[in-house]
Design a protein around this motif. Structure first.
Motif, PDB file in Angstrom:
ATOM      1  N   ARG A 227      12.109 -40.977 -19.805  1.00 36.42           N
ATOM      2  CA  ARG A 227      12.809 -39.520 -20.193  1.00 36.42           C
ATOM      3  C   ARG A 227      14.202 -39.938 -20.487  1.00 36.42           C
ATOM      4  NH1 ARG A 227      12.105 -34.250 -19.233  1.00 36.42           N
ATOM      5  NH2 ARG A 227      13.842 -33.010 -19.284  1.00 36.42           N
ATOM      6  N   LEU A 228      14.867 -41.035 -19.927  1.00 37.09           N
ATOM      7  CA  LEU A 228      16.121 -41.301 -20.360  1.00 37.09           C
ATOM      8  C   LEU A 228      16.185 -42.434 -21.334  1.00 37.09           C
ATOM      9  CD1 LEU A 228      17.828 -41.952 -16.786  1.00 37.09           C
ATOM     10  CD2 LEU A 228      17.811 -39.781 -18.401  1.00 37.09           C
ATOM     11  N   GLY A 229      15.056 -42.931 -21.821  1.00 37.43           N
ATOM     12  CA  GLY A 229      14.999 -43.674 -23.037  1.00 37.43           C
ATOM     13  C   GLY A 229      14.967 -45.308 -22.613  1.00 37.43           C
ATOM     14  N   ILE A 230      15.047 -45.629 -21.480  1.00 33.93           N
ATOM     15  CA  ILE A 230      14.903 -47.147 -20.874  1.00 33.93           C
ATOM     16  C   ILE A 230      13.439 -47.420 -21.083  1.00 33.93           C
ATOM     17  CG2 ILE A 230      14.995 -48.603 -19.013  1.00 33.93           C
ATOM     18  CD1 ILE A 230      17.411 -46.561 -18.024  1.00 33.93           C
ATOM     19  N   LYS A 231      13.333 -48.934 -21.663  1.00 32.78           N
ATOM     20  CA  LYS A 231      12.189 -49.473 -21.823  1.00 32.78           C
ATOM     21  C   LYS A 231      11.700 -50.329 -20.690  1.00 32.78           C
ATOM     22  CE  LYS A 231      12.698 -48.612 -26.628  1.00 32.78           C
ATOM     23  NZ  LYS A 231      12.810 -49.503 -28.184  1.00 32.78           N
ATOM     24  N   SER A 232      10.297 -50.836 -20.438  1.00 31.90           N
ATOM     25  CA  SER A 232      10.040 -51.930 -19.770  1.00 31.90           C
ATOM     26  C   SER A 232      10.738 -53.164 -19.897  1.00 31.90           C
ATOM     27  CB  SER A 232       8.644 -51.940 -19.528  1.00 31.90           C
ATOM     28  OG  SER A 232       7.904 -52.096 -20.877  1.00 31.90           O
ATOM     29  N   SER A 233      11.001 -53.386 -21.242  1.00 30.58           N
ATOM     30  CA  SER A 233      11.841 -54.553 -21.490  1.00 30.58           C
ATOM     31  C   SER A 233      13.120 -54.708 -21.077  1.00 30.58           C
ATOM     32  CB  SER A 233      11.945 -54.713 -23.185  1.00 30.58           C
ATOM     33  OG  SER A 233      12.298 -53.705 -23.703  1.00 30.58           O
ATOM     34  N   LEU A 323      -2.147 -51.059  -4.862  1.00 35.26           N
ATOM     35  CA  LEU A 323      -0.876 -50.621  -5.560  1.00 35.26           C
ATOM     36  C   LEU A 323      -0.824 -51.105  -6.919  1.00 35.26           C
ATOM     37  CD1 LEU A 323       1.819 -48.998  -5.883  1.00 35.26           C
ATOM     38  CD2 LEU A 323       3.034 -51.110  -5.177  1.00 35.26           C
ATOM     39  N   PHE A 324      -1.281 -52.374  -7.391  1.00 32.23           N
ATOM     40  CA  PHE A 324      -1.326 -52.687  -8.823  1.00 32.23           C
ATOM     41  C   PHE A 324      -2.304 -52.310  -9.723  1.00 32.23           C
ATOM     42  CE2 PHE A 324       2.118 -55.702  -7.262  1.00 32.23           C
ATOM     43  CZ  PHE A 324       2.449 -56.302  -8.607  1.00 32.23           C
ATOM     44  N   SER A 325      -3.461 -51.960  -8.687  1.00 36.85           N
ATOM     45  CA  SER A 325      -4.718 -51.236  -9.460  1.00 36.85           C
ATOM     46  C   SER A 325      -4.392 -49.808  -9.725  1.00 36.85           C
ATOM     47  CB  SER A 325      -5.844 -51.209  -8.604  1.00 36.85           C
ATOM     48  OG  SER A 325      -7.130 -50.498  -9.011  1.00 36.85           O
ATOM     49  N   LEU A 326      -3.777 -49.264  -9.127  1.00 39.23           N
ATOM     50  CA  LEU A 326      -3.299 -47.799  -9.322  1.00 39.23           C
ATOM     51  C   LEU A 326      -2.256 -47.701 -10.343  1.00 39.23           C
ATOM     52  CD1 LEU A 326      -2.867 -46.283  -5.613  1.00 39.23           C
ATOM     53  CD2 LEU A 326      -4.469 -45.546  -7.463  1.00 39.23           C
ATOM     54  N   ALA A 327      -1.359 -48.864 -10.330  1.00 40.68           N
ATOM     55  CA  ALA A 327      -0.578 -48.759 -11.317  1.00 40.68           C
ATOM     56  C   ALA A 327      -0.983 -48.917 -12.983  1.00 40.68           C
ATOM     57  CB  ALA A 327       0.540 -50.039 -11.331  1.00 40.68           C
ATOM     58  N   GLU A 328      -2.236 -49.554 -12.865  1.00 41.72           N
ATOM     59  CA  GLU A 328      -3.102 -49.787 -14.251  1.00 41.72           C
ATOM     60  C   GLU A 328      -3.328 -48.241 -14.653  1.00 41.72           C
ATOM     61  OE1 GLU A 328      -3.704 -52.077 -16.185  1.00 41.72           O
ATOM     62  OE2 GLU A 328      -3.082 -53.925 -15.198  1.00 41.72           O
ATOM     63  N   HIS A 329      -3.979 -47.713 -13.519  1.00 41.14           N
ATOM     64  CA  HIS A 329      -4.427 -46.151 -13.912  1.00 41.14           C
ATOM     65  C   HIS A 329      -3.435 -45.330 -14.340  1.00 41.14           C
ATOM     66  CE1 HIS A 329      -8.702 -47.007 -12.884  1.00 41.14           C
ATOM     67  NE2 HIS A 329      -8.246 -47.448 -11.943  1.00 41.14           N
ATOM     68  N   TYR A 330      -2.126 -45.392 -13.573  1.00 37.33           N
ATOM     69  CA  TYR A 330      -0.973 -44.559 -14.123  1.00 37.33           C
ATOM     70  C   TYR A 330      -0.540 -44.934 -15.437  1.00 37.33           C
ATOM     71  CZ  TYR A 330      -0.036 -42.090  -9.440  1.00 37.33           C
ATOM     72  OH  TYR A 330      -0.327 -41.467  -8.462  1.00 37.33           O
ATOM     73  N   GLY A 331      -0.665 -46.080 -15.728  1.00 39.86           N
ATOM     74  CA  GLY A 331      -0.162 -46.488 -16.918  1.00 39.86           C
ATOM     75  C   GLY A 331       1.155 -47.237 -16.927  1.00 39.86           C
ATOM     76  N   TYR A 332       1.624 -47.753 -15.787  1.00 38.80           N
ATOM     77  CA  TYR A 332       2.920 -48.399 -15.651  1.00 38.80           C
ATOM     78  C   TYR A 332       2.880 -49.816 -15.010  1.00 38.80           C
ATOM     79  CZ  TYR A 332       2.836 -46.750 -10.712  1.00 38.80           C
ATOM     80  OH  TYR A 332       2.774 -46.678  -9.350  1.00 38.80           O
ATOM     81  N   SER A 333       1.731 -50.532 -15.440  1.00 33.88           N
ATOM     82  CA  SER A 333       1.882 -51.677 -14.886  1.00 33.88           C
ATOM     83  C   SER A 333       2.593 -52.839 -15.423  1.00 33.88           C
ATOM     84  CB  SER A 333       0.178 -52.297 -15.147  1.00 33.88           C
ATOM     85  OG  SER A 333      -0.112 -52.362 -16.457  1.00 33.88           O
ATOM     86  N   GLN A 334       2.809 -52.409 -16.665  1.00 30.93           N
ATOM     87  CA  GLN A 334       4.097 -53.393 -17.571  1.00 30.93           C
ATOM     88  C   GLN A 334       5.264 -53.280 -16.806  1.00 30.93           C
ATOM     89  OE1 GLN A 334       2.822 -50.504 -18.748  1.00 30.93           O
ATOM     90  NE2 GLN A 334       4.285 -49.565 -19.997  1.00 30.93           N
ATOM     91  N   TRP A 335       5.657 -52.329 -16.093  1.00 29.77           N
ATOM     92  CA  TRP A 335       6.914 -52.181 -15.275  1.00 29.77           C
ATOM     93  C   TRP A 335       7.277 -52.995 -14.145  1.00 29.77           C
ATOM     94  CZ3 TRP A 335      10.954 -49.052 -16.988  1.00 29.77           C
ATOM     95  CH2 TRP A 335      10.823 -48.125 -18.413  1.00 29.77           C
ATOM     96  N   GLU A 402      25.537 -49.362 -21.138  1.00 30.11           N
ATOM     97  CA  GLU A 402      25.195 -50.666 -21.733  1.00 30.11           C
ATOM     98  C   GLU A 402      24.131 -50.574 -22.795  1.00 30.11           C
ATOM     99  OE1 GLU A 402      25.529 -54.728 -21.470  1.00 30.11           O
ATOM    100  OE2 GLU A 402      26.597 -53.473 -20.092  1.00 30.11           O
ATOM    101  N   LYS A 403      23.133 -49.657 -22.744  1.00 28.88           N
ATOM    102  CA  LYS A 403      22.078 -49.697 -23.874  1.00 28.88           C
ATOM    103  C   LYS A 403      22.379 -48.624 -24.702  1.00 28.88           C
ATOM    104  CE  LYS A 403      19.529 -52.849 -21.629  1.00 28.88           C
ATOM    105  NZ  LYS A 403      19.387 -53.906 -22.231  1.00 28.88           N
ATOM    106  N   ASP A 404      23.714 -48.020 -24.825  1.00 26.93           N
ATOM    107  CA  ASP A 404      24.145 -47.128 -25.661  1.00 26.93           C
ATOM    108  C   ASP A 404      22.873 -45.873 -25.576  1.00 26.93           C
ATOM    109  OD1 ASP A 404      25.929 -45.857 -27.622  1.00 26.93           O
ATOM    110  OD2 ASP A 404      24.805 -46.715 -29.185  1.00 26.93           O
ATOM    111  N   LEU A 405      22.741 -45.527 -24.516  1.00 26.14           N
ATOM    112  CA  LEU A 405      21.845 -44.181 -24.385  1.00 26.14           C
ATOM    113  C   LEU A 405      22.539 -43.009 -23.609  1.00 26.14           C
ATOM    114  CD1 LEU A 405      18.728 -46.306 -23.152  1.00 26.14           C
ATOM    115  CD2 LEU A 405      18.961 -45.279 -25.267  1.00 26.14           C
TER     116      LEU A 405
END
Length: 500
Positions: A227-233, A323-335, A402-405
């Motif tokens: 929501r704040l514009g911060i990415k998983s990268s 937890l990691f399995s649920l993260a896949e379903h929520y869609g935030y495993s890359q985080w 720092e991220k100019d957000l």
């Protein structure tokens, strides 16, 4: 000796300018106003009742109180207008930014169906005094109040939450999903993003033992970042379980009572050297062999490696895999990623723990939390499964900067009402009142030139300028100027509020 001569003799060593005073009026019997605060002894007072030893002749003379004079001068001197070290003022522009951030905290809490609660900033000291060498117990703003009670400015919020859960007892049904945004105080060394007071967004789930609770909390954190514009990268979330470290101690036959203290020591990894960690562990009573086992485990950065080390049937491994399995379903495993070195510094955590960090490594932990199923028993009550996190305002603002957000959170006003003549102040007030009852924000301005008013309107992003003039008012009208389109209309008084 005359009164003037006696005063001259008495005051000469005390008042630098007294010589000039008496030189100008050497024989005057008039009353002098002396440049100091004096005490006149009561008639008949004994020498022992005065603060200085005097002769019988001097006993009737004024006695200057130098301390009172110094105090008076101190009271007149300018005070330091800076807030206490480590604290902040919030002028309007900063307050708008703070409210923007808090609104985002509240919106994420709302979409996850959490209810807002609050607690006093001032709490009982006993609520936060725990053993196991927690750093937080050395950072308390604590004192005795006027009733002799030991109190503290809360350094964190979870114990206050636990207290309220205990107080509510069976009057509430589980599970509870509560959040709060509160001020916390810690007397600690300040670094970037770390102050002695800060505001903290806490989300807690009480009464759910399944890993679903941790998955929900991490989902809330990820939703806020997005929501704040911060990415998983930009940001990652390190995940581990204290059960991993607990199992390592069991394998080396270390007593259970050492576990909390070991966690506190290990949490300093990254802040102090590995050698210091090993030295502190040995000092705490951990065997050399166990220290080597702990260090080996802390270096593991993948869940598969932990599974190899502990076995797939280990409870800690099963929890993390879920937890990691649920993260896949929520869609935030890359985080999220596994990192065994994450244990958190508070003694009450006992299961999965997590921390959000910036991937460039410039800032301290952005937020952190975990499971604390055993907290209530430390207060003498039955335990209830629980987990939660704390998310401070200071670090996230540093990251957004720092991220100019950081948004440009401007002031916005709907209407400016300007009476063009002094006698129209009443009618202008009437119009402002009717507009405010309709929910519009209204600023009334008097005794200013139109040029100033237009500049002010631009500064506060006003939408309309309402001019109250004699000619128009007598016809039941006012002039409404749309400041965006520059369109100008004469509008009936009762239609001003409905005109967009």
């Amino acid at each position: 000796m005359s009164v003037a001569s006696s005063l001259h003799h008495f005051l000469r060593p005390r008042l630098f300018h007294s010589q000039n005073l008496f030189a100008a009026f050497p024989h005057s019997p008039q009353l002098f106003i002396l440049p100091c605060r004096c005490r006149i002894p009561r008639p008949g007072a004994s020498a022992s009742s005065t603060t200085a030893t005097t002769t019988s002749n001097e006993a009737q003379l004024p006695v200057c109180d130098d301390d009172e004079a110094t105090m008076a001068a101190s009271e007149r001197s300018p005070i330091d207008v800076n807030p206490p070290r480590g604290t902040r003022d919030f002028p309007p522009e900063d307050m708008r930014l703070r409210n923007w951030l808090f609104d985002n905290f509240r919106e994420i809490s709302r979409v996850l169906s959490f209810e807002e609660v609050d607690f006093p900033v001032l709490e009982s000291e006993a609520l936060f005094i725990r053993k196991a060498g927690e750093e937080i117990t050395q950072q308390l703003y604590n004192f005795e109040d006027k009733g002799g009670r030991r109190v503290v400015l809360r350094p964190e919020i979870t114990p206050s939450l636990a207290r309220l859960v205990i107080k509510q007892g069976k009057s509430v049904s589980l599970p509870l999903k509560w959040f709060t945004i509160g001020q916390c105080w810690r007397y600690e060394r300040m670094t970037r993003g770390r102050r002695r007071e800060h505001y903290q967004w806490n989300m807690d789930i009480i009464g759910i033992s399944k890993i679903r609770a941790e998955a929900e909390l991490i989902h809330a954190i990820v939703l806020l970042f997005e929501r704040l514009g911060i990415k998983s990268s930009d940001v990652g979330i390190k995940v581990s379980s204290r059960k991993v470290l607990e199992r390592v101690l069991q394998l080396h036959s270390m007593p259970e009572k050492l576990f909390a203290e070991v966690c506190v020591i290990v949490d300093k990894l990254g802040k102090v050297t590995r050698e210091e960690i090993e030295k502190d562990l040995i000092s705490a009573g951990v065997s050399t062999q166990a220290v080597q086992g702990i260090v080996e485990v802390l270096s593991l950065k993948s869940l598969s490696k932990i599974e190899e080390f502990l076995g797939s049937e280990e409870e800690a491994v099963a929890d993390l895999k879920k937890l990691f399995s649920l993260a896949e379903h929520y869609g935030y495993s890359q985080w999220i990623n596994f990192d065994a070195s994450v244990v958190r510094g508070l003694a009450y955590y006992n299961g999965i723990v997590f921390e959000a960090f910036d991937r460039e490594g410039k800032l301290r932990a952005i937020c952190g939390g975990g499971r604390y199923d055993r907290l209530l028993s430390t207060f003498g009550y039955d335990d209830i499964p629980a987990c939660g996190f704390g998310f401070g305002d200071a670090v996230i603002l540093e990251l957004l900067k720092e991220k100019d957000l950081l948004p440009d959170v401007l002031r916005h006003v709907d209407d400016i009402v300007l009476p063009l003549d002094e006698e129209l102040a009443g009618p202008a007030s009437k119009i402002a009142s009717s507009l405010r009852k309709e929910g519009r924000s209204v600023d009334i301005i008097e005794d200013k030139r139109l040029k100033w008013v237009f500049k002010h309107a631009e500064k506060i992003n006003a939408k309309r300028l309402i001019l109250v003039g004699n000619t128009e008012w007598q016809r039941g009208m006012v002039i409404v100027k749309n400041l965006a389109s520059r369109e100008e209309l004469q509008v009936k008084i009762d239609e001003v509020a409905s005109l967009s």
